[in-house]
Motif scaffolding. Structure first.
Motif, PDB file in Angstrom:
ATOM      1  N   TYR A 173       4.800  10.688  13.991  1.00 54.85           N
ATOM      2  CA  TYR A 173       3.851  11.238  13.004  1.00 54.85           C
ATOM      3  C   TYR A 173       3.364  12.604  13.457  1.00 54.85           C
ATOM      4  O   TYR A 173       3.354  12.888  14.653  1.00 54.85           O
ATOM      5  CB  TYR A 173       2.672  10.268  12.841  1.00 54.85           C
ATOM      6  N   ASP A 175      10.471  -2.216   3.179  1.00 54.91           N
ATOM      7  CA  ASP A 175       9.305  -1.752   3.932  1.00 54.91           C
ATOM      8  C   ASP A 175       9.520  -1.857   5.436  1.00 54.91           C
ATOM      9  O   ASP A 175       9.107  -0.976   6.199  1.00 54.91           O
ATOM     10  CB  ASP A 175       8.062  -2.567   3.539  1.00 54.91           C
ATOM     11  N   GLU A 184       0.922   2.001   2.281  1.00 53.44           N
ATOM     12  CA  GLU A 184       0.238   2.395   1.039  1.00 53.44           C
ATOM     13  C   GLU A 184       0.870   3.652   0.453  1.00 53.44           C
ATOM     14  O   GLU A 184       1.097   3.746  -0.761  1.00 53.44           O
ATOM     15  CB  GLU A 184      -1.247   2.628   1.306  1.00 53.44           C
ATOM     16  N   GLN A 185       1.180   4.629   1.311  1.00 54.94           N
ATOM     17  CA  GLN A 185       1.778   5.874   0.833  1.00 54.94           C
ATOM     18  C   GLN A 185       3.207   5.646   0.349  1.00 54.94           C
ATOM     19  O   GLN A 185       3.664   6.284  -0.608  1.00 54.94           O
ATOM     20  CB  GLN A 185       1.756   6.932   1.938  1.00 54.94           C
ATOM     21  N   ASP A 229      -0.758   8.822   9.996  1.00 50.62           N
ATOM     22  CA  ASP A 229      -0.987   7.664  10.859  1.00 50.62           C
ATOM     23  C   ASP A 229      -0.252   6.454  10.304  1.00 50.62           C
ATOM     24  O   ASP A 229      -0.142   6.287   9.075  1.00 50.62           O
ATOM     25  CB  ASP A 229      -2.495   7.378  10.935  1.00 50.62           C
ATOM     26  N   ALA A 230       0.232   5.606  11.195  1.00 53.05           N
ATOM     27  CA  ALA A 230       1.003   4.430  10.785  1.00 53.05           C
ATOM     28  C   ALA A 230       0.205   3.503   9.872  1.00 53.05           C
ATOM     29  O   ALA A 230       0.776   2.806   9.025  1.00 53.05           O
ATOM     30  CB  ALA A 230       1.470   3.671  12.025  1.00 53.05           C
ATOM     31  N   SER A 231      -1.111   3.476  10.016  1.00 49.67           N
ATOM     32  CA  SER A 231      -1.935   2.583   9.195  1.00 49.67           C
ATOM     33  C   SER A 231      -1.893   2.949   7.710  1.00 49.67           C
ATOM     34  O   SER A 231      -2.193   2.120   6.853  1.00 49.67           O
ATOM     35  CB  SER A 231      -3.386   2.599   9.690  1.00 49.67           C
ATOM     36  N   ASP A 232      -1.530   4.195   7.395  1.00 54.74           N
ATOM     37  CA  ASP A 232      -1.465   4.635   5.995  1.00 54.74           C
ATOM     38  C   ASP A 232      -0.059   4.537   5.415  1.00 54.74           C
ATOM     39  O   ASP A 232       0.136   4.795   4.215  1.00 54.74           O
ATOM     40  CB  ASP A 232      -1.938   6.094   5.880  1.00 54.74           C
ATOM     41  N   SER A 256       9.286   1.295   7.908  1.00 53.15           N
ATOM     42  CA  SER A 256       8.241   1.293   8.941  1.00 53.15           C
ATOM     43  C   SER A 256       8.850   1.507  10.327  1.00 53.15           C
ATOM     44  O   SER A 256       8.322   2.268  11.147  1.00 53.15           O
ATOM     45  CB  SER A 256       7.468  -0.027   8.907  1.00 53.15           C
TER      46      SER A 256
END
Length: 653
Positions: A155, A143, A181-182, A175-178, A147
């Protein structure tokens, strides 16, 4: 090198039929393989010999390498054509053929293996100088690394399963916040779908065109390209319409893309038919997407504009013959367009459809080709991809090809199984598509709320036709001169007609020597039946003649309209019951399939929208949820059960 004599086709359906037609026309003997579900399939009927390779599930039949190799040995086949899908891009299968002394009609196992990995193929393409999208294709898959690389790329970006295809294991991240999870979702889909959770990251191109180049190589080092295809009209990364040439192509861009495709092919010493896929942005810049090491579903459009038989080329090259043309001899003429006919209902979320094909009459005409594996009476099972066939049209211009294809879609009769013809006709008629100005975002932009994506109740016009055909069938059931006679002919007959769980009142007055007078709600129709033979009906409705295909069996009517089909049930004599509520406690199977998960037990409380059962059909999983709050009163299935369409699975009280 000795010539081939007998070819086993390790596939089914329309592609198996298509390969057989060319092979048999060239004098080869053919062998078909089939599962227990396909014992009576058209590709089995067409062949010289056929071998049962196992039960219906693909893992036990069409993906069973040992059974296929054994079928070739038993029948004396000396070559295997894999078609597309199934084992066509399986390097292990290509090696197994080679080890068994069989000619694999396709590229080398090494080329298949390299190009089957998005990660490794992209590294190879970068080394070969093929334009590639900015991204990350490294071996480190944790991860933290993904990241960090996502931040470097920027993005929006795409997450892709390295071993994937067909949109599985693919996620668009804005967006980096997703991101994390994706990544987790993509990994899970990739592992479940392809046996590998390896991912790559790429900068997302917003609304590009999807353009692919057809390659052909021989065993003597010759490699050429046969023009390009535009496959931009897609739904969830699945192609819906393909055409050749690309509507916005220029000679300079074609040459640049063709030369890039040749670089890709030479990097793996490519032999046979292959396709290099590119994304083309609005500035005319293109980027390598992937290479498919097999014949493509959409190969007919290339055949029509080049005048070549690509399967014949495959057979020739597999026997060591040189390419029949050099690059300078390739000529592109006219325009060709193809759509994929699916057994699915776009109005029910593209739910795959199963059942018996009551009628199939493809609308063949000048300039129209229809590749299929269908026949009347065939049962469409839940075990395989729902694609039934392909409709292809050729014209001197793009507009002529589009117009011919639209007519073929509207006129090809398919009854008994719901198809996607209304959607296809809507796409072909759309002004944006007709202009050639579209991208991969076309369906999402213009068809999010199209009429074909919503259930359409039958019109008064169609209910009137249905009543007339039900009346005519009843009248014909009695011998003349009493057929249709009643002593109270001036009193209208009252019907209740509709699809499956719904019906409408229709009144019909039949006076000898006069048109039928039919009333549906506030609409009135004068209708004459001019001809009716059990397959086609010619009607005069308010002075306008129409011709409709239909089938009528035991109070059920299948009526073909332009485009698509309607199914009516005559409930006139049925006991009147209350209509089912919108939210019901009875959960029925939406199609034939297998139960792969049951998440509740009898007596347990459930809430509206709760996932209860997962059904697998046609290579897809379908979550089935509760329509109401309540308690599970009766559970009638378990994991592994095969269920039929509309079979009751459970009841919530």
């Amino acid at each position: 090198m000795p010539g081939l004599t007998k070819i086993l086709i390790a596939n089914r359906g329309e592609i198996a039929c298509r390969i057989q037609r060319t092979a048999q026309a060239l004098g080869y003997r053919t062998v078909a393989v089939f599962s227990e579900a396909d014992a009576d399939a058209l590709h089995v009927q067409m062949t010289d010999e056929a071998v049962n390779i196992g039960p219906a599930p693909v893992q036990q039949s069409y993906l069973n390498i040992g059974a296929i190799i054994d079928a070739a040995r038993r029948t004396g086949a000396d070559a295997i054509h894999p078609g597309y899908g199934f084992l066509s891009e399986n390097a292990g299968f290509a090696r197994a053929c080679r080890d068994a002394g069989l000619t694999f009609i396709g590229p080398s196992p090494e080329a298949i293996e390299l190009m089957g990995s998005k990660r490794l193929s992209k590294i190879a393409m970068l080394e070969a100088g093929v334009p590639c999208i900015k991204g990350y294709q490294g071996a480190e898959q944790d991860d933290a690394t993904l990241s960090r690389e996502a931040g470097r790329i920027g993005y929006p970006l795409m997450i892709k399963a390295s071993a994937g295809g067909g949109g599985r294991g693919m996620r668009l991240v804005h967006d980096a916040s997703d991101l994390l999870e994706q990544i987790r979702t993509a990994r899970s889909e990739a592992l479940n779908g392809f046996g590998s959770d390896e991912l790559i990251l790429e900068q997302a191109l917003i609304e590009p065109r999807h353009v692919e180049v057809q390659l052909f190589g021989d065993q003597h080092g010759n490699l050429i390209y046969l023009g390009e295809r535009d496959c931009s009209v897609q739904r969830r990364h699945q192609k819906v319409i393909e055409e050749a040439p690309c509507p916005i192509m220029t000679p300079a861009l074609r040459q640049a893309m063709g030369e890039a495709a040749l670089k890709a092919g030479r990097a793996v010493q490519y032999v046979g038919a292959g396709t290099v896929e590119f994304l083309l942005d609005s500035r005319g810049q293109f980027y390598f997407l992937e290479m498919n090491t097999r014949l493509q579903v959409e190969h007919p459009v290339t055949e029509l504009i080049t005048g070549l038989d690509l399967v014949a080329w495959q057979l020739s090259i597999a026997q060591g013959q040189p390419l029949p043309l050099c690059q300078e001899q390739v000529q592109l003429q006219g325009h060709a367009m193809e759509v994929r006919l699916y057994a699915e209902d776009p109005a029910q979320g593209f739910l795959p459809q199963t059942g018996r094909v009551v009628a199939w009459e493809p609308a063949l005409q000048d300039g129209v080709r229809i590749d299929h594996g269908l026949f009347e009476g065939q049962v469409i099972s839940p075990f395989y991809d729902p694609m039934l066939g392909k409709l292809i049209a050729y014209g001197a211009t793009r507009e002529e090809a589009r117009r011919k294809l639209l007519r073929a879609v509207q006129d090809s009769v398919l009854l008994g199984v719901q198809g996607n013809q209304r959607l296809l006709a809507g796409l072909l008629q759309h002004p944006q598509f007709a202009s050639g100005d579209f991208s991969t975002g076309f369906i999402g932009q213009h068809f999010a709320d199209h009429a074909s994506l919503h259930p359409q109740p039958p019109s008064a016009h169609h209910l009137a036709i249905a009543a007339a055909l039900f009346y005519h069938a009843a009248a014909q059931a009695h011998p003349a001169p009493l057929g249709g006679w009643r002593n109270n002919a001036s009193v209208p007959l009252h019907y209740r007609i509709g699809p499956e769980d719904q019906d409408w009142p229709v009144s019909l007055q039949a006076i000898p020597g006069e048109p039928l007078r039919i009333q549906v709600a506030e609409y009135s129709f004068d209708l004459k039946i001019l001809h009716c033979d059990g397959r086609w009906a010619t009607l005069d409705i308010e002075g306008i003649r129409q011709r409709h295909a239909y089938r009528l069996e035991a109070g059920r009517l299948w009526l073909f309209t332009r485009p698509g089909s309607l199914h009516f049930v005559d409930r006139t004599q049925a006991q009147v019951s209350g209509q089912a509520s919108v939210s019901t406690g009875t959960l029925k199977a939406p199609m034939d399939g297998a139960i792969v998960d049951v998440l509740v037990n009898e007596g347990s409380p459930v809430t509206k929208g709760q996932l209860l059962v997962v059904l697998e059909a046609m290579k897809m999983e379908h979550p089935l949820k509760s329509g109401i709050d309540g308690v599970l009163k009766r559970l009638q299935v378990k994991v592994g059960d095969q269920v039929k369409n509309r079979q009751i699975l459970l009841e919530v009280e």
